[in-house]
Motif scaffolding. Structure first.
Motif, PDB file in Angstrom:
ATOM      1  N   LYS A 256     -56.595 -59.862 -16.526  1.00  9.24           N
ATOM      2  CA  LYS A 256     -55.440 -60.552 -16.502  1.00  9.24           C
ATOM      3  C   LYS A 256     -54.447 -59.659 -15.966  1.00  9.24           C
ATOM      4  N   ALA A 257     -54.343 -58.432 -16.447  1.00 11.04           N
ATOM      5  CA  ALA A 257     -53.383 -57.208 -15.759  1.00 11.04           C
ATOM      6  C   ALA A 257     -53.483 -57.180 -14.418  1.00 11.04           C
ATOM      7  N   PHE A 258     -54.805 -57.018 -14.077  1.00 12.15           N
ATOM      8  CA  PHE A 258     -55.234 -56.499 -12.746  1.00 12.15           C
ATOM      9  C   PHE A 258     -54.667 -57.767 -11.659  1.00 12.15           C
ATOM     10  N   LYS A 259     -54.754 -58.956 -12.163  1.00 12.71           N
ATOM     11  CA  LYS A 259     -54.578 -59.938 -11.509  1.00 12.71           C
ATOM     12  C   LYS A 259     -53.056 -60.238 -11.226  1.00 12.71           C
ATOM     13  N   ARG A 260     -52.387 -59.741 -12.299  1.00 14.20           N
ATOM     14  CA  ARG A 260     -50.836 -60.078 -12.323  1.00 14.20           C
ATOM     15  C   ARG A 260     -50.283 -58.657 -11.381  1.00 14.20           C
ATOM     16  N   SER A 261     -50.944 -57.850 -11.216  1.00 14.78           N
ATOM     17  CA  SER A 261     -50.483 -56.682 -10.194  1.00 14.78           C
ATOM     18  C   SER A 261     -50.839 -56.921  -8.945  1.00 14.78           C
ATOM     19  N   ILE A 262     -52.411 -57.246  -8.754  1.00 16.76           N
ATOM     20  CA  ILE A 262     -52.723 -57.204  -7.391  1.00 16.76           C
ATOM     21  C   ILE A 262     -52.934 -58.850  -6.755  1.00 16.76           C
ATOM     22  N   GLY A 263     -52.758 -59.665  -7.737  1.00 17.93           N
ATOM     23  CA  GLY A 263     -53.019 -61.065  -7.031  1.00 17.93           C
ATOM     24  C   GLY A 263     -54.357 -61.749  -6.984  1.00 17.93           C
ATOM     25  N   CYS A 264     -55.419 -60.914  -7.485  1.00 19.15           N
ATOM     26  CA  CYS A 264     -56.629 -61.487  -7.866  1.00 19.15           C
ATOM     27  C   CYS A 264     -57.381 -60.603  -8.635  1.00 19.15           C
ATOM     28  N   THR A 265     -58.472 -61.113  -9.210  1.00 22.71           N
ATOM     29  CA  THR A 265     -59.366 -60.458 -10.325  1.00 22.71           C
ATOM     30  C   THR A 265     -59.934 -59.544  -9.921  1.00 22.71           C
ATOM     31  N   PRO A 266     -60.235 -58.433 -10.637  1.00 22.41           N
ATOM     32  CA  PRO A 266     -61.332 -57.316 -10.232  1.00 22.41           C
ATOM     33  C   PRO A 266     -62.592 -57.647  -9.389  1.00 22.41           C
ATOM     34  N   THR A 267     -63.286 -58.734  -9.820  1.00 16.76           N
ATOM     35  CA  THR A 267     -64.373 -59.134  -9.273  1.00 16.76           C
ATOM     36  C   THR A 267     -64.162 -59.515  -7.655  1.00 16.76           C
ATOM     37  N   VAL A 268     -63.036 -60.317  -7.451  1.00 14.45           N
ATOM     38  CA  VAL A 268     -62.704 -60.833  -6.084  1.00 14.45           C
ATOM     39  C   VAL A 268     -62.165 -59.593  -5.400  1.00 14.45           C
ATOM     40  N   TYR A 269     -61.540 -58.660  -5.879  1.00 13.57           N
ATOM     41  CA  TYR A 269     -60.917 -57.452  -5.141  1.00 13.57           C
ATOM     42  C   TYR A 269     -62.276 -56.601  -4.712  1.00 13.57           C
ATOM     43  N   ARG A 270     -63.317 -56.466  -5.435  1.00 12.63           N
ATOM     44  CA  ARG A 270     -64.445 -55.764  -5.313  1.00 12.63           C
ATOM     45  C   ARG A 270     -65.101 -56.451  -3.928  1.00 12.63           C
ATOM     46  N   THR A 271     -65.420 -57.888  -4.014  1.00 14.64           N
ATOM     47  CA  THR A 271     -65.832 -58.441  -3.320  1.00 14.64           C
ATOM     48  C   THR A 271     -65.120 -58.445  -1.654  1.00 14.64           C
TER      49      THR A 271
END
Length: 304
Positions: A256-271
């Protein structure tokens, strides 16, 4: 009881800044003034002794070498000490730029007291002002020049204090960032950082807002998220492991903290950064083993 020497001026040809009155007084024990309000600005400088200055809910205990600002229409009260009554000099002034000129001295509604080591020079200037008794043009120009000289003395000391404060504030922020860099992977709180620096949380918040334009909590969060992005882009470590390595015990809270900051979940970011991951894995094939051996991975020190 007060033994005072006073100069009062009814008018001035100057508009930006001008003297209304000035004086020098030796006060008796517990001599007090107020509560009262003034129509203009007033600076007091304590030559010797001590006393109290109170405005609103704020009370200041002041002594030789210190001074205080009284603002227009602000209820104030001040009193000499019983055993060491103060002697002080004062200067009342007004003008269209008075408030701005006071900022050059580091004085405003939030900072009403000051320190100056040039007491003898300030007293000399006030005593010279007291000799400007007539209203001739020459006397008015003389009085105006002495007023600017008075401000110049205070401004020199204010510059030194500001430099000292800037150094001190930068020192605290640098130490706080160093603490975050070393312990971000642990369950540290902002209180821990403040305790480490021996300052309160509100002061730490003020320092970070001034230096990096964000709160200590925001900085800590961004630092952790930056490390998480790095690990997501350079390793195939599980998201749960990365969360723990960046100071999050709960993977869901981390996501949740990652999505608030980056705009996507860690899994999506990795993809989205899959190609980058492959390239980095080829360049850093030994990183995964190192991370497994050193789960806190404190050797990663690049700032975000």
């Amino acid at each position: 009881m007060e033994n005072a020497f006073v100069l009062e001026r009814a008018e001035s040809r100057f508009k930006d800044l001008f003297v209304c009155f000035c004086g020098y007084a030796q006060c008796g024990p517990l001599h007090a003034f107020g509560p009262a309000v003034r129509p203009n600005y007033l600076l007091h400088y304590i030559v010797d002794g001590k006393g109290i200055y109170q405005t609103g809910e704020h009370k200041y205990f002041l002594g030789a070498g210190e001074g205080f600002l009284i603002e227009p229409d602000a209820p104030t009260y001040y009193q000499a000490d019983q055993t060491e009554p103060w002697s002080y000099l004062w200067i009342g002034f007004s003008g269209s730029q008075a408030k701005e000129y006071l900022k050059d001295l580091g004085l405003n509604s939030s900072r009403l007291t000051f320190r100056c080591g040039q007491g003898k020079e300030l007293k000399r200037l006030i005593l010279k002002m007291l000799r400007c008794q007539d209203s001739s043009p020459a006397s008015q120009y003389q009085l105006q020049s002495l007023l600017y000289a008075f401000f110049a003395v205070l401004a020199r000391d204010a510059e030194g204090i500001e430099k000292e404060l800037d150094f001190k504030e930068n020192f605290y922020v640098e130490r706080a960032i160093g603490y975050i860099r070393n312990y971000y992977s642990s369950q540290i709180r902002i209180t821990d950082i403040a305790n480490y620096l021996c300052v309160n949380r509100s002061y730490l918040y003020k320092l970070f807002q001034s230096s990096v334009q964000m709160s200590p909590q925001q900085f800590l969060t961004q630092f952790r998220i930056s490390r998480a992005k790095e690990l997501l882009s350079t390793t195939k470590l599980p998201v749960e492991y990365i969360a723990s390595s960046c100071g999050y015990q709960n993977a869901l809270v981390f996501s949740k903290a990652f999505k608030r900051s980056i705009g996507c979940t860690p899994t999506v970011y990795r993809t989205q950064h899959k190609n980058t991951i492959q390239e980095n894995l080829q360049k850093n094939s030994g990183l995964l083993d190192e991370l497994i051996q050193e789960p806190n991975h404190t050797h990663i020190s690049k700032m975000f």
